[in-house]
Enzyme design. Structure first.
Site, short mmCIF file in Angstrom:
data_model
loop_
_atom_site.label_atom_id
_atom_site.label_comp_id
_atom_site.label_asym_id
_atom_site.label_seq_id
_atom_site.Cartn_x
_atom_site.Cartn_y
_atom_site.Cartn_z
N ILE A 1 -6.07 -14.42 39.60
CA ILE A 1 -6.67 -14.93 38.36
C ILE A 1 -7.03 -16.39 38.60
CG2 ILE A 1 -6.41 -15.42 35.90
CD1 ILE A 1 -4.39 -13.27 35.63
N ASP A 2 -8.30 -16.65 38.83
CA ASP A 2 -8.72 -18.06 38.91
C ASP A 2 -9.15 -18.46 37.51
OD1 ASP A 2 -9.36 -20.55 40.12
OD2 ASP A 2 -11.44 -20.03 39.66
N THR B 1 -6.34 -19.53 35.29
CA THR B 1 -5.18 -19.02 34.56
C THR B 1 -5.04 -19.69 33.20
OG1 THR B 1 -4.06 -18.51 36.63
CG2 THR B 1 -2.67 -18.66 34.68
N ASP C 1 -9.20 -20.82 46.12
CA ASP C 1 -10.26 -21.20 45.17
C ASP C 1 -11.62 -21.39 45.86
OD1 ASP C 1 -8.53 -21.45 42.88
OD2 ASP C 1 -7.88 -23.40 43.62
N ASP D 1 -7.23 -14.97 45.17
CA ASP D 1 -6.79 -15.55 43.90
C ASP D 1 -6.90 -14.46 42.84
OD1 ASP D 1 -6.14 -17.04 41.70
OD2 ASP D 1 -7.44 -18.73 42.20
N GLU E 1 -2.42 -16.53 46.13
CA GLU E 1 -1.92 -17.66 45.35
C GLU E 1 -0.46 -17.46 44.96
OE1 GLU E 1 -3.98 -18.63 41.65
OE2 GLU E 1 -3.02 -20.59 41.71
C1 IPD Z 1 -7.21 -23.29 39.23
C2 IPD Z 1 -8.45 -23.35 38.38
C3 IPD Z 1 -8.63 -24.75 37.86
C4 IPD Z 1 -8.71 -25.76 39.00
C5 IPD Z 1 -7.50 -25.63 39.91
C6 IPD Z 1 -7.38 -24.21 40.40
P1 IPD Z 1 -5.83 -21.01 39.13
O1 IPD Z 1 -6.99 -21.99 39.72
O2 IPD Z 1 -9.57 -22.96 39.10
O3 IPD Z 1 -9.80 -24.85 37.11
O4 IPD Z 1 -8.75 -27.06 38.47
O5 IPD Z 1 -7.65 -26.49 41.00
O6 IPD Z 1 -6.26 -24.11 41.28
O7 IPD Z 1 -4.51 -21.70 39.29
O8 IPD Z 1 -6.17 -20.78 37.71
O9 IPD Z 1 -5.96 -19.81 40.00
#
Ligand code: IPD
Length: 277
Positions: free
Chosen positions: A92-93, A95, A220, A90, A70
């Protein structure tokens, strides 16, 4: 060979745990937050540090493999899936959750060969739950086999979604229209937990029946798609066709009937593809 992907999976588990512990510790300290594509697309120093930790560790073990991450992508690296063994990461999913210490944050590591997803590892940084799956070998939560819900009827479904980064009025109208349609089906409920990967893991364990989203990224879905499929579920495009990792959209469900119902009742929100240049 098949054997070596098993070895890659063990390394992925080790690295995900280590990275997850770094995230868990970082939650307790002040975060330096900035934004990326939009004011609500957040990144912290920890995202970058943890991605660096994961990729450098893996690269040392598997120097010929390719890496999609990411934060590397945000820094301008191309996000293109080739036939080479490719790690899709990813750090930190969730964030935004991380920034608020809202306890739904995960490390996600997926692995594809010849554009086929081979395994996925997702580590829940707050409670230490580990989700793993390898193609043809089943899906597991902390080592115990998991299975999707077999429910076909939307009026008995709990549905999960995520908001995505676009917040212009037209997008928000479609977003809320989709939720209203499902709530009036009437689904039992709709939940938004703030982490695409953990929401998808809840589909894999059967805690919810369906998930859909516009605007997520390949990192994701990569790991979670294997976990859901190996738990007996379906992961498809919002058009009803096969999943396209780079298309920024997904429908996942325990049954094809449930997935098709969601597909037929969604209005699309368009996002630029992950692999566009
Ligand atoms: C996001 C989260 C968020 C979702 C976004 C993702 P990130 O990932 O999962 O809930 O709505 O589409 O991109 O940016 O925190 O790694």
């Amino acid at each position: 060979s098949d054997k070596s992907w098993g070895e890659c999976l063990s390394v992925a588990v080790e690295v995900a745990r280590r990275a997850g512990k770094v995230v868990q510790e970082a939650v307790k300290h002040e975060k330096s937050v900035s934004s990326k594509s939009t004011p609500t697309d957040l990144v912290t120093e920890t995202d970058q540090q943890v991605e660096e930790l994961i990729i450098s560790t893996l690269r040392e073990r598997f120097p010929s493999h390719r890496y999609i991450g990411e934060e590397s992508s945000a820094a301008g690296e191309k996000c293109i899936l080739t036939d080479n063994p490719t790690w899709i990461i990813d750090p930190i999913d969730g964030t935004c959750n991380f920034v608020h210490s809202f306890p739904m944050v995960a490390v996600s590591i997926g692995f594809a060969v010849k554009k086929e997803l081979e395994f996925g590892v997702i580590y829940h940084c707050f409670d230490g739950t580990l989700y793993t799956a390898r193609k043809g070998h089943g899906a597991f939560c902390n080592g115990a086999r998991i299975q999707v819900s077999k429910e076909k009827d939307v009026s008995k479904a709990l549905i999960l979604t995520e908001i995505g980064a676009k917040r212009d009025p037209a997008t928000l109208n479609i977003f809320s229209g989709n939720i209203m349609k499902l709530l009036s089906a009437p689904a039992h409920g709709v939940r938004i937990i703030g982490s695409s990967t953990l929401a998808l893991c809840l589909i894999a364990t059967g805690a919810a029946e369906a998930y859909y989203q516009f605007g997520l990224h390949c990192w994701d879905i990569a790991a979670a798609a294997v976990i859901i499929r190996e738990a007996g579920g379906v992961v498809i495009d919002t058009s009803g066709g096969p999943l396209d990792l780079m298309s920024r959209r997904v429908v996942a469900a325990g049954t094809l009937e449930m997935a098709n119902y969601i597909v037929q009742n969604l209005e699309s929100i368009s996002y630029e593809r992950d692999d566009s240049d």
